[in-house]
Design an enzyme around this catalytic site. Structure first.
Site, PDB file in Angstrom:
ATOM      1  N   ASP A 177      -0.026   5.202   0.710  1.00  0.00           N
ATOM      2  CA  ASP A 177      -0.213   6.203   1.777  1.00  0.00           C
ATOM      3  C   ASP A 177      -0.392   5.540   3.147  1.00  0.00           C
ATOM      4  OD1 ASP A 177      -0.151   8.018  -0.340  1.00  0.00           O
ATOM      5  OD2 ASP A 177      -2.330   8.125  -0.491  1.00  0.00           O
ATOM      6  N   ASP A 204       0.864  -1.166   0.000  1.00  0.00           N
ATOM      7  CA  ASP A 204       0.000   0.000   0.000  1.00  0.00           C
ATOM      8  C   ASP A 204       0.908   1.226   0.000  1.00  0.00           C
ATOM      9  OD1 ASP A 204      -2.302   1.698   0.537  1.00  0.00           O
ATOM     10  OD2 ASP A 204      -1.491   1.832   2.573  1.00  0.00           O
ATOM     11  N   ASN A 258      -5.203   2.936  -3.856  1.00  0.00           N
ATOM     12  CA  ASN A 258      -6.457   3.626  -4.186  1.00  0.00           C
ATOM     13  C   ASN A 258      -6.169   5.115  -4.219  1.00  0.00           C
ATOM     14  OD1 ASN A 258      -7.977   1.268  -4.053  1.00  0.00           O
ATOM     15  ND2 ASN A 258      -9.064   1.802  -2.179  1.00  0.00           N
ATOM     16  N   GLN A 259      -6.484   5.775  -5.325  1.00  0.00           N
ATOM     17  CA  GLN A 259      -6.296   7.231  -5.408  1.00  0.00           C
ATOM     18  C   GLN A 259      -7.579   7.863  -5.920  1.00  0.00           C
ATOM     19  OE1 GLN A 259      -3.801   8.945  -4.189  1.00  0.00           O
ATOM     20  NE2 GLN A 259      -2.726   7.097  -3.517  1.00  0.00           N
TER      21      GLN A 259
HETATM   22 MG   LIG Z   1      -2.924   3.279   3.254  1.00  0.00          MG
END
Ligand SMILES: [Mg+2]
Ligand SMILES: [Zn+2]
Length: 194
Positions: free
Chosen positions: A10, A8, A51-52
């Protein structure tokens, strides 16, 4: 077939900032690059899955995600680390986006399945590291092992989301370096059992 560590972004590699909508908001977590270098040295593939949804929400253009990743890769290469792939879901969540129901937004496993096809990966021999239970759930959906890190949202996730979650991580690590340490030890155990 190859094995991978899916990372992942962030809260796992870089500080959780809400949305990284400016290059200045991409700040690496301590030890993250060294941990990725360890993955590189182990022969495992290092693949970012992220995921963005900020693009779908209008917070930044889709092309900006590439700018952030150029910065990330530059910071990695300056310290001798590299990635074998970056897989992005830029769609919004079902409630906010007409493209609802994409199969790549975590916790759905689409990004892992795509990477497995591209890189010839054995997902059951692979690992996911993330700071959210959606990362753990994605791992389970794809038959991979999961490590939850306590950086980013990790502590709150463990306290408030974990108790009600049907899926549990295989290991809870303080941070990415400790997660990679556990993965490399787990691989040795699995190798010895074969
Ligand atoms: Mg994250
Ligand atoms: Zn998607």
């Amino acid at each position: 077939m190859e094995r991978a560590v899916f990372l992942d972004r962030d809260g796992t590699i870089n500080e959780e900032m809400g949305y990284v909508n400016h290059l200045d908001r991409f700040v690496l977590l301590p030890g993250a690059v060294a941990a990725i270098r360890s993955i590189n040295a182990s022969g495992l593939k290092a693949v970012v899955v992220t995921n963005q949804s900020g693009a779908a929400r209008g917070y930044f253009p889709v092309a900006f995600i590439d700018r952030v990743h150029e910065k990330m890769l530059r910071l990695f290469s300056e310290e001798g680390a590299f990635l074998d792939g970056i897989y992005i879901c830029s769609h919004g969540p079902p409630s906010a986006d007409p493209e609802a129901g994409c199969d790549c937004r975590k916790p759905r496993p689409g990004l892992l399945l795509q990477a497995a096809r591209d890189l010839n990966l054995d997902l059951s021999g692979s690992y996911v590291v993330g700071d959210r239970f959606q990362d753990v759930e994605m791992a389970r959906e794809a038959g991979a092992r999961a490590v939850l890190v306590l950086t980013g949202y990790g502590r709150g996730e463990l306290q408030f989301v974990g108790p009600a979650s049907p899926v549990k991580p295989d290991f809870v690590a303080a941070d990415l370096p400790q997660a990679v340490e556990w993965i490399l030890a787990d691989l040795r155990i699995r190798g010895a059992e074969r």
